[in-house]
Scaffold this motif. Structure first.
Motif, mmCIF file in Angstrom:
data_model
loop_
_atom_site.group_PDB
_atom_site.id
_atom_site.type_symbol
_atom_site.label_atom_id
_atom_site.label_comp_id
_atom_site.label_asym_id
_atom_site.label_seq_id
_atom_site.Cartn_x
_atom_site.Cartn_y
_atom_site.Cartn_z
ATOM 1 N N GLN A 61 0.820 -1.280 0.046
ATOM 2 C CA GLN A 61 0.044 -0.110 -0.136
ATOM 3 C C GLN A 61 0.892 1.410 0.175
ATOM 4 O O GLN A 61 0.428 2.188 -0.699
ATOM 5 C CB GLN A 61 -0.956 0.118 1.178
ATOM 6 N N ASP A 64 2.141 1.765 -3.364
ATOM 7 C CA ASP A 64 0.988 2.480 -4.315
ATOM 8 C C ASP A 64 0.749 4.083 -4.022
ATOM 9 O O ASP A 64 0.572 4.739 -4.858
ATOM 10 C CB ASP A 64 -0.269 1.642 -4.087
ATOM 11 N N VAL A 65 1.105 4.469 -2.859
ATOM 12 C CA VAL A 65 0.766 5.655 -2.236
ATOM 13 C C VAL A 65 2.167 6.589 -3.118
ATOM 14 O O VAL A 65 1.758 7.848 -3.717
ATOM 15 C CB VAL A 65 0.825 5.792 -0.923
ATOM 16 N N GLU A 67 4.019 5.979 -5.498
ATOM 17 C CA GLU A 67 3.680 5.744 -6.952
ATOM 18 C C GLU A 67 2.628 6.812 -7.432
ATOM 19 O O GLU A 67 2.881 7.303 -8.604
ATOM 20 C CB GLU A 67 3.330 4.363 -7.845
ATOM 21 N N ASN A 68 1.715 7.004 -6.739
ATOM 22 C CA ASN A 68 0.608 8.049 -7.227
ATOM 23 C C ASN A 68 0.964 9.434 -6.887
ATOM 24 O O ASN A 68 0.607 10.359 -7.612
ATOM 25 C CB ASN A 68 -0.627 7.851 -6.319
ATOM 26 N N PHE A 69 2.060 9.509 -5.927
ATOM 27 C CA PHE A 69 2.159 11.071 -5.389
ATOM 28 C C PHE A 69 3.603 11.501 -5.402
ATOM 29 O O PHE A 69 3.955 12.591 -5.395
ATOM 30 C CB PHE A 69 1.671 11.196 -4.072
ATOM 31 N N ASP A 70 4.494 10.345 -5.562
ATOM 32 C CA ASP A 70 6.117 10.667 -5.937
ATOM 33 C C ASP A 70 6.209 11.539 -7.231
ATOM 34 O O ASP A 70 5.467 11.364 -7.960
ATOM 35 C CB ASP A 70 6.837 9.716 -5.868
ATOM 36 N N ARG A 72 5.718 14.583 -7.193
ATOM 37 C CA ARG A 72 4.578 15.884 -6.975
ATOM 38 C C ARG A 72 5.085 16.589 -5.725
ATOM 39 O O ARG A 72 4.872 18.005 -5.588
ATOM 40 C CB ARG A 72 3.033 15.536 -6.852
ATOM 41 N N HIS A 111 -3.306 15.664 2.980
ATOM 42 C CA HIS A 111 -3.985 15.995 1.851
ATOM 43 C C HIS A 111 -3.281 16.977 0.868
ATOM 44 O O HIS A 111 -2.447 17.953 1.257
ATOM 45 C CB HIS A 111 -5.376 16.427 2.078
ATOM 46 N N GLU A 112 -3.307 16.744 -0.428
ATOM 47 C CA GLU A 112 -2.941 17.800 -1.350
ATOM 48 C C GLU A 112 -3.715 18.981 -1.359
ATOM 49 O O GLU A 112 -4.995 19.025 -1.124
ATOM 50 C CB GLU A 112 -2.671 17.217 -2.677
#
Length: 432
Positions: A61, A64-65, A67-70, A72, A111-112
């Motif tokens: 998990q 996965d986080v 991969e989604n936000f690195d 940025r 949060h972004e």
């Protein structure tokens, strides 16, 4: 000759970019007041769910986080751990977290936030503390801007650039990433606290974002008016700004020498209860001086012995011309010329139309008005009337470079533009 005939608008615009984001603390909704002592909070429910994951599932998990936000954000894993540390006191007693669990838990409490999704406006401009690298005849600068995102929360962001010998502005490329500073110190002072913020030195100036860090600023840091202040050979950048809590406003002060370390302090006194204060770039007769508008309508000259206490004041300017009949205010710190103190003003006219004008004050006694523009330097052009707040042009400070006055200004509380004007032409166009 009208001001419009010798004002040069530049085809350079800074528009809000919703792709620029920072990670901010996420706090679960307030718990019911009648929560029983043995009942768990929402925060602890989240922690329990993370701890229920098998080690392999937790690691998967977290990957996965990332991969989604690195890409940025900088140093995401470190940010996750720091956030978990901040939340530690809110968690029930627990077995020691593994490093992966700590990082994953921290991610669930962030949060972004798209900090300039709505607007990028009300700029001020000052000389860069590191002038090296400027082409011959050019001058480096730092531009501060008010950024507005979700919930209409205002924060403070920056750009750098240069001005050439003709007064033409170039903005350095903006780094897509952005970061907030660490709060390294909170010190109690009368009627508030002083907060010190520090950015890592490797961050580009455009990456640095100052987000509200105190209750008085919780809904916004608005309209910073930066000025390079000189006193006995020491140079410091100060900025007055409006702190908005969501229900009340007050004026506060930022101090920085390098735009990496910032100290934020509350201003005291009757004059600090309103917005739009602007500090002179040096002491006058041994005292600090400000232009302020404590009655929502007129401009005042006020003095202080300690920089933080501001009371009283002498009435300086009242609305006089139709384009300022509703109210007037300052548009940044006075600029010292051989001829006197050049003060940019804003005026509000019919249908709440904002324009920018100018006043020349006596150099030895700024309470004396030498000259004043009867017509605006800048008023909204047809192409500048549409935006979040229509019919507004506004600036929080200009800068002199040689014979030119470089004037960044906001358009309809949405984006920022640039103009320049020859100072001699400006002075000749001002009447008594």
């Amino acid at each position: 000759m009208t001001h419009a005939t010798f004002l040069n608008r530049q085809a350079l615009y800074l528009r809000p970019d919703p792709a620029r984001v920072v990670v901010r603390p996420f706090k679960p909704a307030t718990e019911p007041r009648d929560l029983l002592p043995k009942e768990k909070t929402r925060a602890n429910h989240i922690v329990d769910r993370v701890l229920s994951l098998e080690p392999e599932a937790a690691a998967s998990q977290l990957i996965d986080v990332l991969e989604n936000f690195d890409g940025r954000h900088r140093n995401l894993l470190k940010t996750f751990e720091f956030r978990c540390d901040e939340m530690e006191e809110a968690f029930d007693p627990h077995v020691e977290f593994t490093r992966i669990q700590r990082q994953l838990i921290g991610a669930y409490f962030l949060h972004e936030y798209s900090f300039e999704a709505a607007a990028l406006f009300n700029p001020s401009i000052v000389p860069h503390p590191d002038p090296s690298g400027a082409p011959e005849g050019s001058k480096r600068f730092i531009l501060s801007l008010r950024a507005v995102g979700e919930g209409h929360i205002s924060s403070l962001t920056f750009r750098s650039g240069s001005i050439d010998s003709n007064g033409t502005v170039t903005i350095d490329p903006t780094v897509r990433l952005a970061s907030v500073p660490r709060v390294t110190e909170r010190v109690a002072i009368p009627d508030g606290e002083a907060v010190t913020l520090v950015f890592p030195p490797e961050l580009d100036i455009s990456e640095r974002l100052i987000f509200p860090v105190t209750p008085s600023q919780s809904n916004g840091i608005e309209d910073a008016r930066f000025v390079l202040f000189e006193d006995e050979g020491r140079k410091t950048h100060y900025a007055t700004y409006t702190a908005y809590s969501g229900s009340a406003i007050r004026s506060e002060l930022i101090e920085t020498a390098d735009f990496l370390t910032f100290r934020m302090m509350r201003l005291r006194g009757t004059a600090a209860r309103n917005k739009g204060m602007a500090l002179f770039p040096r002491k006058i007769d041994g005292r600090y001086a400000m232009i302020a508008r404590q009655d929502n309508e007129n401009l005042y000259l006020i003095y202080s012995d300690d920089l933080l206490s501001w009371d009283g004041g002498v009435a300086l300017l009242q609305p006089r011309f139709p384009w300022e009949f509703v109210q007037i205010g300052n548009c940044g710190s006075p600029i010292e010329l051989d001829e006197g103190w050049l003060l940019l003003t804003h005026g509000v006219g019919a249908v709440r139309k904002y324009s920018i004008g100018a006043v020349l004050l006596d150099k030895k006694d700024p309470s004396k008005v030498i000259a004043r523009s009867s017509e605006p330097l800048i008023r909204p052009e047809p192409s500048e009337r549409e935006g979040y707040v229509p019919n507004v042009v506004y600036t929080c400070g200009a800068m002199r470079h040689g014979e030119h006055l470089v004037l960044p200004y906001a358009v309809s509380d949405t984006f920022s533009a640039f103009a320049n004007i020859k100072i001699d032409d400006l002075l000749r166009g001002m009447g008594d």
